[in-house]
Design a protein around this motif. Structure first.
Motif, mmCIF file in Angstrom:
data_model
loop_
_atom_site.group_PDB
_atom_site.id
_atom_site.type_symbol
_atom_site.label_atom_id
_atom_site.label_comp_id
_atom_site.label_asym_id
_atom_site.label_seq_id
_atom_site.Cartn_x
_atom_site.Cartn_y
_atom_site.Cartn_z
ATOM 1 N N TYR B 175 0.864 -1.181 0.000
ATOM 2 C CA TYR B 175 0.000 0.000 0.000
ATOM 3 C C TYR B 175 0.894 1.222 0.000
ATOM 4 O O TYR B 175 2.091 1.125 0.302
ATOM 5 C CB TYR B 175 -0.894 -0.014 1.239
ATOM 6 C CG TYR B 175 -0.105 0.135 2.520
ATOM 7 C CD1 TYR B 175 0.639 -0.927 3.028
ATOM 8 C CD2 TYR B 175 -0.067 1.349 3.203
ATOM 9 C CE1 TYR B 175 1.398 -0.793 4.169
ATOM 10 C CE2 TYR B 175 0.697 1.489 4.360
ATOM 11 C CZ TYR B 175 1.428 0.409 4.838
ATOM 12 O OH TYR B 175 2.191 0.545 5.950
ATOM 13 N N SER B 177 2.096 4.279 1.828
ATOM 14 C CA SER B 177 2.040 4.775 3.201
ATOM 15 C C SER B 177 1.777 6.279 3.262
ATOM 16 O O SER B 177 1.503 6.829 4.324
ATOM 17 C CB SER B 177 3.335 4.445 3.925
ATOM 18 O OG SER B 177 4.409 5.085 3.272
ATOM 19 N N LYS B 178 1.864 6.929 2.104
ATOM 20 C CA LYS B 178 1.599 8.353 2.082
ATOM 21 C C LYS B 178 0.108 8.631 2.333
ATOM 22 O O LYS B 178 -0.267 9.661 2.871
ATOM 23 C CB LYS B 178 1.999 8.896 0.710
ATOM 24 C CG LYS B 178 2.143 10.408 0.629
ATOM 25 C CD LYS B 178 2.832 10.763 -0.684
ATOM 26 C CE LYS B 178 2.276 12.032 -1.289
ATOM 27 N NZ LYS B 178 2.686 12.175 -2.690
ATOM 28 N N TYR B 179 -0.732 7.689 1.930
ATOM 29 C CA TYR B 179 -2.172 7.937 2.018
ATOM 30 C C TYR B 179 -2.870 7.066 3.061
ATOM 31 O O TYR B 179 -3.962 7.373 3.493
ATOM 32 C CB TYR B 179 -2.833 7.708 0.659
ATOM 33 C CG TYR B 179 -2.243 8.553 -0.440
ATOM 34 C CD1 TYR B 179 -2.555 9.911 -0.521
ATOM 35 C CD2 TYR B 179 -1.357 8.021 -1.373
ATOM 36 C CE1 TYR B 179 -2.004 10.701 -1.514
ATOM 37 C CE2 TYR B 179 -0.803 8.803 -2.360
ATOM 38 C CZ TYR B 179 -1.133 10.140 -2.432
ATOM 39 O OH TYR B 179 -0.584 10.921 -3.411
ATOM 40 N N ILE B 180 -2.256 5.936 3.417
ATOM 41 C CA ILE B 180 -2.918 5.013 4.339
ATOM 42 C C ILE B 180 -2.013 4.798 5.552
ATOM 43 O O ILE B 180 -0.822 4.489 5.398
ATOM 44 C CB ILE B 180 -3.195 3.662 3.655
ATOM 45 C CG1 ILE B 180 -4.141 3.880 2.478
ATOM 46 C CG2 ILE B 180 -3.804 2.670 4.628
ATOM 47 C CD1 ILE B 180 -4.124 2.749 1.501
ATOM 48 N N ASN B 181 -2.574 4.964 6.747
ATOM 49 C CA ASN B 181 -1.766 4.797 7.943
ATOM 50 C C ASN B 181 -1.589 3.333 8.316
ATOM 51 O O ASN B 181 -0.477 2.838 8.420
ATOM 52 C CB ASN B 181 -2.388 5.547 9.119
ATOM 53 C CG ASN B 181 -2.280 7.032 8.900
ATOM 54 O OD1 ASN B 181 -1.308 7.504 8.311
ATOM 55 N ND2 ASN B 181 -3.291 7.775 9.332
ATOM 56 N N SER B 182 -2.712 2.660 8.549
ATOM 57 C CA SER B 182 -2.579 1.244 8.892
ATOM 58 C C SER B 182 -3.485 0.420 7.991
ATOM 59 O O SER B 182 -4.709 0.547 8.017
ATOM 60 C CB SER B 182 -2.941 1.027 10.359
ATOM 61 O OG SER B 182 -4.257 1.462 10.570
ATOM 62 N N TYR B 193 -12.598 -2.641 5.496
ATOM 63 C CA TYR B 193 -11.910 -1.652 4.667
ATOM 64 C C TYR B 193 -12.596 -1.507 3.310
ATOM 65 O O TYR B 193 -12.828 -0.398 2.825
ATOM 66 C CB TYR B 193 -10.445 -2.051 4.482
ATOM 67 C CG TYR B 193 -9.635 -0.988 3.781
ATOM 68 C CD1 TYR B 193 -9.000 0.011 4.506
ATOM 69 C CD2 TYR B 193 -9.529 -0.962 2.396
ATOM 70 C CE1 TYR B 193 -8.285 1.016 3.880
ATOM 71 C CE2 TYR B 193 -8.820 0.028 1.751
ATOM 72 C CZ TYR B 193 -8.196 1.007 2.496
ATOM 73 O OH TYR B 193 -7.499 1.998 1.868
ATOM 74 N N ASP B 280 -6.136 0.877 -3.643
ATOM 75 C CA ASP B 280 -5.261 1.186 -2.517
ATOM 76 C C ASP B 280 -4.252 0.088 -2.215
ATOM 77 O O ASP B 280 -3.158 0.358 -1.742
ATOM 78 C CB ASP B 280 -6.100 1.411 -1.248
ATOM 79 C CG ASP B 280 -6.878 2.711 -1.326
ATOM 80 O OD1 ASP B 280 -6.440 3.603 -2.069
ATOM 81 O OD2 ASP B 280 -7.914 2.823 -0.656
ATOM 82 N N THR B 302 7.087 5.616 -1.468
ATOM 83 C CA THR B 302 6.423 5.577 -0.168
ATOM 84 C C THR B 302 5.628 4.288 0.018
ATOM 85 O O THR B 302 4.965 4.104 1.033
ATOM 86 C CB THR B 302 5.471 6.779 -0.029
ATOM 87 O OG1 THR B 302 4.776 6.955 -1.257
ATOM 88 C CG2 THR B 302 6.231 8.048 0.295
#
Lengths: 561, 414
Positions: B175, B177-182, B193, B280, B302
């Motif tokens: 994924y 990481s710039k847009y999704i935290n976990s 999700y 995503d 990222t």
């Protein structure tokens, strides 16, 4: 004595060529026809029955696939025919008309796969079109979640097929128009106060249609069984019948071969049904009622309608044009993420890497079409000369060579495949060239044979009175006279062979691949950069070829005068 | 003519000479015997061409195979032609039809990259070189067969030495990481999700290998009694076992990318979709896939990888020789090279393929040990510690059932 020997030899040759051409066609047909009735003794199946029809019909979603194939095949042909005529009508008697052929030839030269890739790059949710209006107009900073392009009903496939068929239909209509005094007809219609549109519909189109009817049938057969474009543009749950056949054929158990053969037969039925539907509508339109209806409806000078149709035609042209540009741009791009309209970086590294890794691929992609086209040209000349020598004038049986164009490619090749296994043959290039001949000879023949037969007999008589023998006459008189047709047929032959997908996929079996197959593989599973580069070569090679041929042609004509 | 005779004679004398020397030396050292015997066999097949049928969809793997082919050409004068297949089932079908028409030697395929269901079909139909040949190869000494049973088991089917392990793979997700935290780390979290982010998740369309594997992953996570999946599928016993998977899919499918009416063809197409942010989450079997894609500029840097909390499917991929290959020795020599420390090191290198090696580092000498330890890991590749939780593959008979069930339910009636 010598003469007698020649006569026997040429008789034998005629029979031999006839056998070489007809036997594989019959084999290809039987190769899928018999297994679909559960008959293939070599695999231990010797009992004719209808079991596989029952199995085929119970494959989930098979009816949808069948309907999708019929729908896309017929609709794309109708629309392509319509737009080709509109384009011709609009340009008829203008200056551009004379140059139309030059505009259109490069579009014909592009393989179907290339056009499909261009459309995807342009119209998919992350494509160039949405990029051009995002985010300033749409507010999208990431591609929207849509299911418009590609769509559920196969409209994108129809669009793709149209883009390839329109130029082809325009070209054949152009040559049909040249065969009768079309301008006189047109002026006649106008003098009766008809609009240009109705003149075209009522006076000119029927004559064109009569001449291009066979081509229209070939297009119907092709588009309702197309594989390569369907793989890229058709919906996938379920896809068209041809793609389902391919998927089932790829499965590892033995039964799947029989099911695939059976579906191939059904695919053939689909083409026959489509043609029957088409002929049925032909009949209806021919009725007097419709004649009057057309006369009435088309005589209004509908400016609005005219403008709409014209806009559509221009959009269609722009779609193919920008699709191609977009593919090439991808080939040289780096860091090109949505919604950037233009790549952040441009470089030729990817291009060079692709070129070095695929040199042999590019070479073989030129070599095979060259051989195939050369062979079909020589065979055509040989055939025409032999018949001429033997004074055979009844040539109706020559329609046999068009059969491969009406049998769905995938069915024919599944059929041929079962014979190639049977022959235990271990080479891949030679069978591939041989099989491709069946798809190239018809085009070479239809261009070259009439030209050769129409050479004025006065020239030949003069030459023979000067003591020139048959070979001298062929090489010194006939061939120079038909040189333009010869070169055209050579170019068309190479282009047709270059864009073939299914034969290379089946006969090449991965050992021999061409750019067309590789481009499709990349489009399915590769990076967009590589697809772009493969497309670039696919565009470059045919256009270079056309250019060379045009140049030779020009020189040759100069030399003649 | 005499020249030719003399030439042949000299060749025969030379060969006799080599064989005599071989017999003189052989009693002394066992290891060199194996090696010498190997060299002689290699000399015999010098100049041969073998056809290696391997999935050819990924550029980095193709380049790696090209490199390996160039090396064996240099070392043994064996030409390896990589036949890029789109689906290994094709190769199985081809060999099966050759077997059916009794083409029992000089078949089209000399070596095939295979595992799972395709192997099980080939084994069942006796389409493979059936002797236990893998231990004959000198480089097999680097593989730890005793402590690593997965090297001799392919989706729960014993390989019986019919195929040589080539690499290890584990299903992993990635994924940005710039847009999704976990990211979601289990089947149920993933469902939530998907329901919350309409149109931002999809998987390759089964029967694609990765797509089917994803369904298996979900099935395993949803099944309480995991032993159920280990046995061969029997319709009256196992029919209900799949209902949890179908329920999961019934709920999520309308919320998938393109409303679940269209699917990407394979895992590489997912990469493009993640790069364009159409979706995503991507998935792959190669643990270095995301890192590879980053270094090739196909994904932003990222992007990070992850696996599910309870682990993900792991399997070994193999190389097998069809029973009717005409060049079995040459194929073995190529396989022997492919499992050499040199080739496995290159394979594990993220700049080439990034596929973890099958050889045990403890069995190597210090030089090679060092080489392996300094191999850089990509930014988006998980460490070995993070990859410890592995799920075993269900019995191969489940594959067809899952595929057919999926096609019937979701793949044919949009």
């Amino acid at each position: 004595m010598v003469n007698n020997f020649c006569l026997i030899l040429s008789k034998v040759s005629v029979v031999f060529i006839g056998i070489v051409i007809t036997v594989p066609i019959i084999c290809g047909f039987l190769g899928f026809f018999l297994p679909s009735f559960n008959y293939l003794p070599i695999l231990g199946k010797g009992e004719l029955n209808l079991d596989y029809f029952y199995i085929s019909m119970n494959i989930p979603g098979i009816y949808k696939s069948i309907l999708l194939s019929i729908f896309t095949g017929l609709v794309s042909t109708v629309l392509a025919l319509f737009f080709s005529q509109v384009i011709l009508l609009y340009f008829f008697k203008t200056k551009i008309y004379n140059y139309l052929k030059i505009f259109i030839s490069p579009l014909i030269a592009l393989p179907h796969v290339t056009m499909a890739i261009g459309l995807i790059f342009l119209l998919s949710p992350s494509g160039l079109f949405l990029r051009s209006v995002s985010p300033w107009l749409t507010g999208f900073d990431r591609p929207p979640n849509t299911y418009i392009f590609p769509d559920e009903y196969g409209f994108l496939l129809i669009l793709g097929l149209m883009l390839k068929e329109i130029p082809f239909l325009v070209l054949v209509s152009l040559s049909a128009l040249r065969e009768f005094s079309s301008t006189k007809f047109f002026d006649l219609g106008k003098s009766f106060q008809h609009s240009s549109f109705s003149t075209w519909c009522i006076l000119i189109f029927p004559i064109i249609y009569k001449k291009i009817r066979l081509v229209v049938f070939i297009i119907i057969a092709f588009s309702s069984s197309v594989v390569d474009m369907s793989l890229l543009l058709a919906p996938s749950t379920p896809s068209t019948l041809s793609v389902r056949i391919l998927q089932i054929f790829q499965s590892s158990d033995m039964d799947s071969f029989f099911i695939a053969s059976n579906l191939s037969l059904i695919q053939l039925f689909i083409i026959i049904i489509s043609l029957i539907v088409w002929i049925f509508f032909e009949r209806i339109i021919k009725l007097k009622f419709f004649y009057i209806f057309f006369l009435k409806i088309t005589s209004f000078k509908l400016e609005f309608l005219k403008i709409t149709i014209l806009c559509c035609s221009i959009i269609l042209f722009l779609l193919s044009f920008f699709g191609i540009i977009c593919s090439i741009l991808w080939g040289f791009s780096e860091n090109w993420y949505f919604p950037n309209f233009f790549p952040n970086d441009l470089n030729i590294d990817n291009f060079l890497i692709f070129y070095y890794q695929n040199k042999s691929l590019i070479l073989i992609s030129i070599f095979i079409p060259f051989m195939v086209s050369l062979l079909s040209m020589s065979l055509t000349i040989l055939w025409v000369e032999l018949l001429d020598y033997l004074k055979i004038t009844k040539t109706q049986f020559e329609w046999i060579i068009f059969i491969p164009l009406f049998i769905p490619q995938i069915s024919f090749l599944i059929g041929i495949q079962s014979f190639i296994i049977f022959f235990n043959y271990n080479s891949f290039l030679i069978p591939l060239v041989f099989v491709q001949l069946f798809y190239v000879i018809p085009y070479c023949f239809i261009i070259l044979a009439p030209a050769l037969r129409e050479v004025r007999s006065d020239y030949i008589k003069v030459a023979s009175s000067l003591g020139k023998n048959r070979l001298d006459r062929l090489f010194n008189i006939k061939i120079p006279l038909v040189l333009p047709s010869l070169l055209t047929s050579f170019a068309i032959g190479m282009i047709v062979s270059f864009s073939l997908y299914v034969p290379v996929y089946f006969i090449g079996a991965g050992r021999v691949t061409t750019l067309t197959v590789e481009a499709l593989n990349l489009a399915i599973s590769g990076s967009k950069q590589d697809v772009g580069i493969a497309t670039f070569f696919q565009i470059l090679l045919p256009i270079l070829l056309l250019f060379t041929i045009a140049l030779i042609n020009k020189k040759a004509i100069k030399w003649q005068i | 003519m005499y020249f030719k005779l003399a030439d042949n004679l000299s060749k025969i004398v030379l060969r006799c000479f080599i064989i005599i020397i071989f017999f003189i030396i052989s009693p002394y050292t066992n290891a060199t015997e194996k090696k010498n015997e190997w060299d002689i066999r290699a000399k015999k097949v010098s100049g041969q061409t073998i056809f290696f049928h391997a999935w050819g969809g990924a550029k980095n793997i193709n380049s790696y195979i090209k490199w390996a082919s160039d090396e064996v050409k240099k070392k043994y004068n064996i030409t390896v032609k990589h036949v890029k297949v789109t689906d290994t089932a094709n190769v199985v079908a081809r060999i099966l039809s050759e077997k059916n028409v009794k083409k029992d030697n000089n078949g089209a395929v000399d070596l095939v990259w295979i595992n799972g269901e395709n192997f099980s079909v080939m084994k069942k139909n006796n389409m493979l070189l059936s002797e236990n040949w893998i231990l004959d190869l000198p480089n097999s000494k680097y593989l730890d067969f005793e402590n690593n049973p997965s090297l001799l088991n392919d989706f729960g089917v014993a390989t019986e030495g019919m195929e040589m392990p080539w690499g290890v793979s584990q299903l992993n997700f990635y994924y940005d990481s710039k847009y999704i935290n976990s990211p979601p780390r289990s089947a149920s979290e993933l469902k939530d999700y998907i329901l919350r982010n309409k149109g931002r998740f999809t998987f390759p369309q089964p029967p694609d290998f990765t797509g089917t594997s994803f369904l298996k992953q979900i099935l395993i996570e949803l099944t309480d009694d995991k032993s159920l999946l280990k046995s061969e599928y029997v319709i009256h016993k196992h029919k209900d076992a799949l209902s949890s998977l179908w329920k999961w899919l019934d709920e999520t499918t309308p919320y998938l990318w393109r409303e679940g009416k269209n699917y990407p063809p394979n895992y590489l197409a997912l990469t493009e979709l993640v790069a364009e942010r159409e979706i995503d989450i991507g998935m792959a079997f190669n643990i270095a896939h995301a890192s590879n894609a980053i270094s090739e500029g196909k994904l932003p840097n990222t992007v990070r990888s992850y696996i599910h909390k309870n682990g993900t499917l792991a399997n070994v991929h193999f190389l097998a020789i069809p029973y009717n290959s005409g060049k079995k020795t040459a194929a073995k020599i190529f396989v022997n090279f492919l499992i050499s420390p040199e080739a496995q090191l290159k394979k594990q290198d993220k700049n080439f393929w990034g596929d973890p090696s099958v050889i045990s580092v403890e069995k190597l000498d210090n030089n090679w040990k060092n080489e392996f330890s300094i191999l850089p890991r990509g930014v988006a590749t998980l460490s070995n510690d993070e990859l410890t939780k592995k799920l075993e593959e269900p019995h191969p008979s489940w594959v067809k059932i899952i595929e057919q069930g999926w096609i019937e339910r979701y793949g044919s009636n949009n």
